[in-house]
Design an enzyme around this catalytic site. Structure first.
Site, mmCIF file in Angstrom:
data_model
loop_
_atom_site.group_PDB
_atom_site.id
_atom_site.type_symbol
_atom_site.label_atom_id
_atom_site.label_comp_id
_atom_site.label_asym_id
_atom_site.label_seq_id
_atom_site.Cartn_x
_atom_site.Cartn_y
_atom_site.Cartn_z
ATOM 1 N N ALA A 163 0.813 -1.257 0.080
ATOM 2 C CA ALA A 163 0.107 -0.040 0.099
ATOM 3 C C ALA A 163 0.871 1.294 0.118
ATOM 4 O O ALA A 163 0.510 2.386 -0.441
ATOM 5 C CB ALA A 163 -0.768 -0.048 1.077
ATOM 6 N N THR A 164 2.031 0.987 0.400
ATOM 7 C CA THR A 164 2.896 2.314 0.583
ATOM 8 C C THR A 164 3.317 2.720 -0.841
ATOM 9 O O THR A 164 3.075 3.969 -1.277
ATOM 10 C CB THR A 164 4.216 2.162 1.274
ATOM 11 N N ASN B 129 -6.296 3.651 10.646
ATOM 12 C CA ASN B 129 -5.491 2.367 11.385
ATOM 13 C C ASN B 129 -5.431 2.407 12.608
ATOM 14 O O ASN B 129 -5.206 1.289 13.344
ATOM 15 C CB ASN B 129 -4.254 2.135 10.595
ATOM 16 N N GLN C 104 -7.060 -0.544 5.359
ATOM 17 C CA GLN C 104 -7.649 -1.314 6.748
ATOM 18 C C GLN C 104 -9.208 -1.334 6.420
ATOM 19 O O GLN C 104 -9.708 -2.011 7.216
ATOM 20 C CB GLN C 104 -7.478 -0.332 7.648
ATOM 21 N N SER D 23 -3.629 -3.618 0.445
ATOM 22 C CA SER D 23 -2.365 -4.516 0.855
ATOM 23 C C SER D 23 -2.419 -5.721 1.196
ATOM 24 O O SER D 23 -3.493 -6.406 1.901
ATOM 25 C CB SER D 23 -1.397 -3.782 1.711
ATOM 26 N N ALA D 24 -1.929 -6.757 0.659
ATOM 27 C CA ALA D 24 -2.089 -7.972 0.958
ATOM 28 C C ALA D 24 -1.872 -8.477 2.383
ATOM 29 O O ALA D 24 -2.636 -9.318 2.997
ATOM 30 C CB ALA D 24 -1.170 -9.164 0.080
ATOM 31 N N HIS D 25 -0.856 -8.007 3.130
ATOM 32 C CA HIS D 25 -0.537 -8.459 4.592
ATOM 33 C C HIS D 25 -1.542 -7.826 5.530
ATOM 34 O O HIS D 25 -1.331 -8.162 6.819
ATOM 35 C CB HIS D 25 0.661 -8.144 4.821
ATOM 36 N N THR E 27 9.593 -7.261 -12.970
ATOM 37 C CA THR E 27 8.966 -8.544 -13.068
ATOM 38 C C THR E 27 7.871 -8.730 -11.784
ATOM 39 O O THR E 27 8.430 -8.559 -10.563
ATOM 40 C CB THR E 27 10.195 -9.512 -12.634
ATOM 41 N N CYS F 4 6.970 5.225 19.282
ATOM 42 C CA CYS F 4 7.354 6.239 20.273
ATOM 43 C C CYS F 4 8.468 6.397 20.437
ATOM 44 O O CYS F 4 9.444 5.683 20.549
ATOM 45 C CB CYS F 4 7.005 5.611 21.815
HETATM 46 C C1 PLP Z 1 -0.285 -0.848 6.631
HETATM 47 C C2 PLP Z 1 -0.751 0.545 6.227
HETATM 48 C C3 PLP Z 1 -0.150 0.985 5.164
HETATM 49 C C4 PLP Z 1 1.096 0.389 4.527
HETATM 50 O O1 PLP Z 1 1.111 -1.007 3.613
HETATM 51 P P1 PLP Z 1 2.078 -1.307 3.305
HETATM 52 O O2 PLP Z 1 1.567 -2.625 2.260
HETATM 53 O O3 PLP Z 1 2.731 -2.198 4.559
HETATM 54 O O4 PLP Z 1 3.254 -0.644 2.360
HETATM 55 C C5 PLP Z 1 -0.768 2.130 4.312
HETATM 56 N N1 PLP Z 1 -2.021 2.688 4.880
HETATM 57 C C6 PLP Z 1 -2.535 2.160 5.944
HETATM 58 C C7 PLP Z 1 -3.907 2.727 6.333
HETATM 59 C C8 PLP Z 1 -1.869 1.133 6.695
HETATM 60 O O5 PLP Z 1 -2.775 0.577 7.494
#
Ligand code: PLP
Length: 401
Positions: free
Chosen positions: A74-75, A161, A192, A212-214, A253, A341
């Site tokens: 997502a970044t 988030n 999120q 984002s997949a994770h 790729t 922090c």
């Molecule tokens: C985790 C998160 C990201 C970053 O996602 P990545 O796939 O780790 O780069 C961006 N935006 C929000 C709101 C997130 O929770």
């Protein structure tokens, strides 16, 4: 007695890979080695797996598969959306596609949006940061009021988030869409939201969406940007040039096993989301109620309780407590304060402060984010562990770093 592993309540930071997702990925590490761009039979097999995954991702967000651009997460998707739009529509004042260099976003965004905007400001763009209402919600009218003649993009997250607050992205998009006699593009960081609440890019009429997949039980290092193809067709300047992969928008790729895992994770979410989330909402409500029952509502405050929230997130402030010390003194729980922090004068989450909460409250808030694997026993035990720390350890403010 062997120590129990910590109870994982940090699903907003990342989710474990679902065993079924891992099973779907393994053949693409072990058996299918080819590059999805190659035209030989193994290459075509890899390309077919990527196509199937693209359909699975598209289906979860109600997009056309051709509108899905795979990224590293997502970044990267946020960078591509924001820098890509400003690059295409805001580069040269004398270009026919020039619209301006002003971006509207929210002060409560993830750093993956805020820092991108910060970079654009360094490069001569203007950014307006709108604040949330005290509930944590970004109001459509506030966003619309910030739009100007030279606004190229509005970027507001679907779900926050830290607090889990759900913004009404359809209403935000409708409020800004056809301002000033032209279409103002709308991007949403839905990292999120996707896999947790219904997300429909057609119904919400957003132009770009990151995920984002994770964050949805898939692997780390893969994500997607949805890019609208019609009504209107959105154009982007790529960040990464090379072989012209992903319709020329994102060269490199493809991470075939990662993409396959992302697709499998999306298909699972489509199947189980409703059921999972009803169960998780019940656990989250029990967690909040139990903390209040044990400690009293003068000592426990649920942040953003009045706003619509995703079912898995509890952001809880403990009066007079330093959240970072509380978590360090409670190693049986893996959770976070929502913000790193990093300094002795840390003032607490920017999200909470922008909601108008004072620094002491912001510094006392713990984010507990539940997931598919969270059990009722873990919730009961977490409440015990936290109340025990509060009763026995000095975790009062101030101390940080
Ligand atoms: C985790 C998160 C990201 C970053 O996602 P990545 O796939 O780790 O780069 C961006 N935006 C929000 C709101 C997130 O929770």
């Amino acid at each position: 007695m062997t120590p129990e592993p910590p109870i994982y309540l940090d699903h907003n930071a990342t989710t474990p890979v679902d065993a079924r997702v891992l099973d779907a990925m393994l053949p693409y590490f072990r058996d299918v080695a080819a590059n999805a761009s190659s035209t030989h039979a193994p290459g075509r097999a890899a390309a077919e797996a990527v196509d199937a995954a693209r359909r699975q991702v598209a289906e979860l967000i109600h997009a056309d598969p051709r509108e899905v651009v795979f990224t590293s997460g997502a970044t990267e998707a946020n960078n591509l959306a924001i820098k890509g739009v400003v690059g295409w529509y805001g580069n040269r004042d004398d270009a026919p596609n020039y619209r301006g260099r002003h971006v509207v976003t929210a002060s409560t965004e993830h750093t993956a949006v805020l820092d991108v905007c910060g970079r654009l400001v360094e490069q001569g763009c203007e950014v307006t940061y709108v604040d949330p209402a005290p509930t944590g919600v970004i109001e459509p009218a506030t966003v619309a009021d910030a739009v100007r003649d030279d606004t190229v993009l509005v970027s507001v997250m679907w779900v926050n988030n830290e607090t889990g607050v759900i913004n009404d992205i359809a209403a935000i998009a409708a409020a800004v869409r056809d301002r000033l006699g032209r279409h103002v593009l709308v991007h949403t960081d839905a990292t999120q939201a996707v896999g947790r609440v219904p997300v429909d890019v057609a119904a919400a009429h957003v132009d770009l969406l990151s995920c984002s997949a994770h964050k949805l039980y898939g692997p780390k290092g893969v994500g997607a940007l949805y890019v609208r193809r019609r009504d209107p067709r959105v154009r982007l300047t790529p960040l990464i040039d090379g072989g012209g992969h992903e319709r020329g928008v994102r060269s490199g790729t493809l991470n075939v096993p990662g993409v396959v895992g992302f697709g499998a994770a999306c298909a699972l979410c489509a199947q189980t989301m409703r059921h999972d989330m009803a169960r998780i909402a019940d656990l989250r409500d029990r967690l909040e109620a139990a903390l209040i029952a044990r400690l009293g509502d003068d000592r426990v405050r649920v942040i953003a309780a009045e706003a619509p929230r995703v079912p898995n997130t509890a952001n809880v402030a403990f009066a007079g407590v330093d959240a970072d010390r509380l978590l360090r003194a409670t190693p049986g729980i893996a959770a976070s304060t929502g913000a790193a922090c990093s300094a002795a004068n840390w003032q607490g989450s920017h999200v909470l402060r922008r909601m108008g909460l004072d620094d002491a409250v912001a510094r006392s808030a713990v984010r507990l984010s539940l997931g598919r694997d969270t059990t009722p026993h873990q919730i009961t035990r977490s409440v015990e562990l936290m109340t025990r720390t509060l009763a026995t350890a000095d975790v009062s403010t101030p101390a940080c770093g």
